[in-house]
Design a protein around this motif. Structure first.
Motif, mmCIF file in Angstrom:
data_model
loop_
_atom_site.group_PDB
_atom_site.id
_atom_site.type_symbol
_atom_site.label_atom_id
_atom_site.label_comp_id
_atom_site.label_asym_id
_atom_site.label_seq_id
_atom_site.Cartn_x
_atom_site.Cartn_y
_atom_site.Cartn_z
ATOM 1 N N ALA A 130 67.967 -38.902 -10.465
ATOM 2 C CA ALA A 130 67.490 -37.666 -10.409
ATOM 3 C C ALA A 130 68.840 -36.500 -11.103
ATOM 4 O O ALA A 130 68.603 -35.698 -11.856
ATOM 5 N N LYS A 131 69.863 -36.864 -10.264
ATOM 6 C CA LYS A 131 71.208 -36.225 -10.656
ATOM 7 C C LYS A 131 71.604 -36.360 -11.742
ATOM 8 O O LYS A 131 71.925 -35.483 -12.687
ATOM 9 N N ILE A 181 64.855 -32.755 -7.886
ATOM 10 C CA ILE A 181 64.115 -33.964 -7.163
ATOM 11 C C ILE A 181 63.136 -33.083 -6.214
ATOM 12 O O ILE A 181 62.133 -33.674 -5.963
ATOM 13 N N THR A 182 63.169 -31.897 -5.666
ATOM 14 C CA THR A 182 62.398 -31.142 -5.198
ATOM 15 C C THR A 182 60.945 -30.786 -5.722
ATOM 16 O O THR A 182 60.188 -30.368 -5.127
ATOM 17 N N GLY A 230 54.558 -40.147 0.531
ATOM 18 C CA GLY A 230 55.152 -39.266 -0.559
ATOM 19 C C GLY A 230 56.385 -39.530 -1.066
ATOM 20 O O GLY A 230 57.074 -38.686 -1.449
ATOM 21 N N ARG A 231 56.969 -40.740 -0.769
ATOM 22 C CA ARG A 231 58.636 -40.917 -1.270
ATOM 23 C C ARG A 231 58.671 -41.088 -2.650
ATOM 24 O O ARG A 231 57.962 -41.504 -3.287
ATOM 25 N N VAL A 232 59.739 -40.218 -2.876
ATOM 26 C CA VAL A 232 59.965 -40.040 -4.513
ATOM 27 C C VAL A 232 60.578 -41.598 -4.972
ATOM 28 O O VAL A 232 61.418 -41.979 -4.453
#
Length: 422
Positions: free
Chosen positions: A140-141, A147-148, A157-159
């Motif tokens: 994501a970075k 990411i939020t 609900g884990r990304v």
């Protein structure tokens, strides 16, 4: 009193485990601290101890099942009477660095440290807590995704990585649908076999991808005439064999590496991308890449600079044998500052080793072979050690890589100089 023991929260890097073996049966009386199950995680196979004494009422899973964090996997009657009170153990997370990545360990398995104290400040409470793996966070970075704002499709609900990819694609191509990959069907009579990857193999794969696509690798190679070292080792190896010490070449190489790391500290560092800072490590914890039947393990030789060559040899023997026997503890697989990989032990000469993220360099060691070389204008037979040094080209220039190998060559070509300088 009915106690429902939840699978301990081993953290973001390890959110589930495979139940390999039950060590108790329903109806058994157990003591606090007694191991109740053997579980395979991404890093090691470990035994889970019971936090309570009592009688086993129910085993919730079967061997081979996957258990997610916070799932009740065993129920214990702690008093043998009341069954209407449900207790939950308090879990304190402790952050540690893993072998091929980052491991978060629970205080149910490893004593907690102040590093694991959960912040309850107003600032931290205002931030949305996102469940995600370190790989997903790093992705994501790198892709510039907040990411939020990503909706996770994983457990609780884990990304996941796919969620990050889809979020990036929706930003880049909002009007386009993500094409679906068609499954290839083999209908031509080919004999194929599908073998599910083990957890450790999946972790290795993820970490290698993270290292390769995060760190711009460059590799320098050289050959060293170690004829004097071969003679020196031959002189003493039998003496120490009587003390059950296997004096291989690796302890000499590690001792020389430490001397070089002190001269060129950028090779014993990591790069903080977020702050744009070089983190120099003033300790020398050497990772020893070890081939096991479960995959690549990297036990850590801690404070190697404070140990003699004989002490290093003895500890390498202990670490490698326990790694192969799957008897390592999690704390023995974390915190390395520099890694060596000895593919020469299985006959390899040169390779391009992948850096053990987030370190800045790794040394590949080939097999010592006899070769003709020109020495003092004469052709002689020498014992040649091939080396491959991969390093982070963001923070280390090619000239530094050459200097590293040159000093290493000086030390390993003459064991007396090595002993005087180490």
């Amino acid at each position: 009193m009915r106690f429902e023991f939840e699978f301990p929260d081993i953290g973001e890097g390890i959110r589930e485990g495979t139940l390999m073996k039950w060590l108790v049966h329903e109806g058994d009386n157990i003591e606090e601290g007694q191991s109740v199950a053997e579980v395979e995680t991404d890093k090691v196979t470990t035994e889970i101890p019971s936090p309570r004494s009592g009688k086993v009422l129910e085993l919730k899973f079967q061997e081979g099942d996957t258990i997610e964090v916070e799932q009740v996997f065993i129920v214990i009657d702690t008093e043998g009477n009341s069954l209407d009170v449900v207790e939950k153990p308090e879990i304190v997370e402790e952050e540690t660095a893993g072998v091929v990545g980052e491991v978060i360990a629970s205080s149910e398995l490893i004593p907690a440290s102040t590093e694991g104290t959960i912040s309850t400040s107003k600032e931290s409470l205002q931030k949305k807590k996102v469940l995600a793996t370190p790989v997903a966070r790093a992705m994501a970075k790198d892709l510039g995704v907040d990411i939020t704002t990503v909706e996770g499709t994983g457990p609780n609900g884990r990304v996941m990585k796919d969620d990050i990819r889809k979020a990036k694609e929706s930003i880049s191509n909002p009007a386009q649908e993500t094409p679906k990959i068609q499954e290839i069907l083999y209908d031509n009579g080919e004999n194929i076999e599908r073998i599910p990857l083990t957890r450790i193999r999946k972790t290795i794969a993820e970490q290698m991808v993270k290292s390769r696509f995060t760190i711009p690798h460059t590799t320098a190679m050289d050959e060293i005439d170690v004829s004097k070292l071969v003679e020196f080792r031959s002189k003493y190896k039998d003496k120490f064999k009587s003390e059950d010490i296997n004096l291989t070449y690796l302890p000499f190489i590690i001792k020389a590496v430490i001397t070089v790391l002190k001269q060129y500290p950028e090779f014993n560092s990591s790069f903080d991308e977020e702050r744009g800072e070089l983190i120099l490590k003033h300790f020398y914890h050497i990772g020893i890449a070890t081939d096991t039947d479960r995959g690549l393990m990297v036990p850590v030789l801690r404070d190697a600079d404070k140990k003699s060559i004989v002490e290093i040899a003895k500890e390498i023997e202990d670490l490698s044998s326990r790694a192969k026997e799957n008897k390592m503890e999690i704390h023995e697989l974390k915190g390395s500052s520099f890694t060596v990989t000895n593919y020469g032990s299985i006959g390899g000469l040169f390779g391009i080793p992948i850096i053990n993220y987030p370190e800045s360099a790794i040394l590949g060691i080939g097999k010592i072979v006899k070769k003709p070389i020109v020495k003092d204008d004469e052709i002689v037979i020498a014992h040649i050690l091939p080396l491959s040094l991969s390093y982070d080209h963001r923070i280390i220039d090619g000239a530094s890589g050459a200097r590293f190998l040159n000093l290493l060559k000086e030390l390993l070509s003459d064991p007396e100089i090595l002993l005087m300088k180490s």
